[in-house]
Design a protein around this motif. Sequence first.
Motif, short mmCIF file in Angstrom:
data_model
loop_
_atom_site.label_atom_id
_atom_site.label_comp_id
_atom_site.label_asym_id
_atom_site.label_seq_id
_atom_site.Cartn_x
_atom_site.Cartn_y
_atom_site.Cartn_z
N SER A 133 1.89 2.48 -12.42
CA SER A 133 0.63 2.10 -13.06
C SER A 133 0.83 0.88 -13.95
N LYS A 140 0.83 -1.21 0.00
CA LYS A 140 0.00 0.00 0.00
C LYS A 140 0.87 1.26 0.00
N TRP A 172 -2.20 -3.51 -10.87
CA TRP A 172 -2.37 -2.16 -10.33
C TRP A 172 -3.05 -1.30 -11.39
N SER A 182 -6.05 7.60 -8.77
CA SER A 182 -5.25 6.80 -7.83
C SER A 182 -5.12 5.37 -8.34
N LYS A 235 -5.32 1.28 -7.64
CA LYS A 235 -6.00 0.30 -6.80
C LYS A 235 -5.53 -1.09 -7.19
N LEU A 239 3.09 7.56 -9.18
CA LEU A 239 1.84 7.04 -9.73
C LEU A 239 2.00 6.57 -11.17
N GLN A 266 -0.15 4.05 -2.76
CA GLN A 266 -0.70 5.33 -2.33
C GLN A 266 0.27 6.49 -2.49
N ASP A 267 1.45 6.23 -3.07
CA ASP A 267 2.44 7.29 -3.26
C ASP A 267 2.16 8.02 -4.57
N VAL A 268 1.73 9.25 -4.48
CA VAL A 268 1.38 10.03 -5.68
C VAL A 268 2.60 10.31 -6.54
N THR A 281 -5.46 2.01 -12.65
CA THR A 281 -5.73 3.42 -12.37
C THR A 281 -7.22 3.63 -12.20
N SER A 282 -7.61 4.18 -11.07
CA SER A 282 -9.02 4.45 -10.79
C SER A 282 -9.46 5.72 -11.51
N ASP A 324 -10.47 8.35 -10.26
CA ASP A 324 -9.96 9.54 -9.57
C ASP A 324 -8.46 9.73 -9.72
#
Length: 898
Positions: A341, A328, A522, A529, A531, A337, A332-334, A524-525, A527
């Motif tokens: 991905s 995680k 992994w 982020s 998931k 990202l 969760q690290d922007v 990309t949502s 928003d």
Amino acid sequence: MSWVSLFLPPWSSRAPSLLLLVMVGRDVGLRVGLEGVQTSMCSRLGLRVEEFNQGQDGDVVIGGLFNLHYQVPGIDQEFIKPPFYNPCTGLEAEILKAVYAMEFAVEEINRNPLILPGVKLNYRILDDCGLHPWVLHGAFSLVGGERESCTLYALLSSGGPSVPLIIGGASSTTAMILSRTLASLSVPVISYLASCPCLSDRHRFPNFFRTIPSDVYQAKTMARLAILFNWTWIGAVIANNDYGRLAIQAFQEEIEGSGVCLAFSEFLNRETFEEDARRAASIIEHSTARVILIFTWHRNVRELFLQLAKRNVTDRQFLASEAWSTSKDILQDVAILKVASGVLGVAIRSARIPGFKSFLQGLKPSNRPGDLLLQEFWEKEFECSLSMTLSNSQSLSDNSTTNISPASHATRSPLAATLSLCTGRETLEGVQNIFTDTAHLRAAYNTYLAVYAAAHALHSFLSCPDKDRSPRDNSSTCSSPYNITQNELLEHLNKVNFTTPNGEEFFFQGADIPAAYDLVNWKTSPDGSLKLVLIGRVDGLELHLNQTSIQWTTGSNQVPISVCSASCPPGTRRANRKGEPVCCFDCIPCTDGEVSNETGSHQCRRCPVEFWSNPGNTACIPRKVDFLSFNETMGIVLTTGAVSGVVVTTVVFVIFLCYHNTPVVRANNSELSFLLLLSLKLCFLCALVFIGRPSVWSCRLQQAAFGISFVLCVSCLQVKTIVVLAAFRSARPGAGGLMKWFGPGQQRGSVCFFTSIQVIICTIWLSLSPPIPHRDLGFQGSKVNLECAMSSVVGFAVVLGYIGFLACLCLLLAFLARKLPDNFNEAKFITFSMLIFCAVWVAFVPAYISSPGKYSVAVEIFAILASSYGLLLCIFAPKCFIILLRPERNTKKQLMGR
């Protein structure tokens, strides 16, 4: 040997020898000596092992060693005093959740009347921080039953180990230390995360078990993914330890012979991972490999991704090992990202534990005053201070038997001086983080299974074999839980086979369990982020993968391409480049007659003899039958020449017929002239027999027609020459009777005689060994040459030889008549015609032999037409010129004059 040498660090090869000497030397003197050395060693290393113990003493206590903190302390080495370890920091929420899974499992087992009835199970858990000396000390502390910092002497002096087995070994190296250290005591070790293939060796690690599959299966799964998606050029970044090295070794063994190659292998060391990550990021940036395999700890991966983000390297597809595929922290690290991905990874098999979520949400420091780990997590999560609570808890601990170090307590609460006090109304209900996420339990579930495996082994060991015992008797065990023999417990652990509360069958295969993994992606949502999405599972070595649901690093469903050289298309073959891996090659087109109908063929396949390669060299197609036909250009030209010769000969024949009473026609022996024109017409016509698809009768007819018509033609010329010579010789005194031997009857007879010899030769030849249609496959080409094969070359040679003999004889006679009067120039014309005839057929022989396929037939037709035209033009063109254009010369006076 000094006593201090017995206490070498656990990575020393002498560490196992320590316990051997301990087991052998159980006399009083040895104990006293070890006690003094132990005290000195603990003071020198400054060992501090934090204890997590919320349970009460039980009939059987199982031990746990967990790597609860990840920030390894530095060693104080000022070289003016012994080295000293500072406390660890950085609480690992995922491992903390595994600790509570162990507590939850113990409580669940104690409530279950079917497991260990009448026996209360409890636990004792220590934090080893992943430091090898602390791991060794924790093992001694648990097995010795002491709660002090250094308790090796207690191991010797106690009547028996109070902890019959240990659940621990968060890393493979830690598991090796535990197994080797405790092997002499036969204390079982059940690991929940140690996945090194080496730990499957029962000779080296007889007391080791684990609830996570060996990395061999993980590496094989990743290799099969690479093969499945045709990734033949892969980079690798691996941890410089047993986990990384043995995993990449298993990966290479699995891809051997599959056409997959490693473009590079970069190692990351725990001590210098930042510098190593920069170096690895630079290599990834400049490599042509688009798929990168990563076998290392998730914190190393995060640093690597940060370095790649700085270089804007966002087009690499990463294959993740289970060590970081569900991290995680990275998800969760922007900052990383775009780099992270589309990661495709192998994850520890996930499952749910019924009731565990409620258990976690119900945790509160106020209800667990001695739980320092929960207090540390609580302060970090809610950003408040529990100092007052901790003080009260510490006072309670001082008045009780719970062993918590005040110094350690101070180091666990660094936020107390800067944060406001907690209100006491904080709760984990509704909190969404790593700790409270129980949808996909991995390390926690492995710990849960380890506790159940231990409980079932203890149940089997303690169960009474007497079936006549009354079921009302609560004491259903024959062996005492206070006197557990580790050797027997090991035997029962090897035979463990039970059904988990989730309904899964659980058993050990040696040290291992059957391989089972999750395949994760992994995504990309909406928003923006990332998931974690489950896209498949692995059972044994069988992949169950939903390929259409994968989101790749490109953001699309298109599988990335990672090859050193693009696959060779059909019609070509691979040619390895010298000094480069087998994945780097050139594509060489197949030669004519060879094909490759698959992509990436290593070699071209030669077509069968009846077939030839198509223009793209991708398939073998039947060869086209090739022969001299009337439809092709060459056939049309030759047919035109033959038909023209027939027409010209017919015209000459008509002219001679119309002017048969003129002196020119009569002086040249009109009967032989007409027979010669007829034979020339046959010569032109026989050329047509050679054109077209060969058959049995056409093969026989063409050679017979050719041989007989040319002998007839040459015979006529020869008789004409003889008649000319006889006519002039008869004009000499005493030669008046010479012409009676060359009258019309004799002339016809001579022509028939010469021709009949050729007829006999052809009859014998065609009867014994005639030419037959033959498919010539020896000529390598896209066509099969259909020709009339000479079964007997001798017969054909005799036919040609006889024609040549008559031609040479005719040429000789014509040469002898070269000095005849100029106005009567028949012999001169015959000489010219025979010179052309002989020249053509002398040149025919080598041209015929060297010409392939239908071109040899064309050469023979050309020779027939050339020689026929030579005879026609040389003999009849001058006469037709006089008849048609110089009629004044077509008189007896002109012919007789000199």
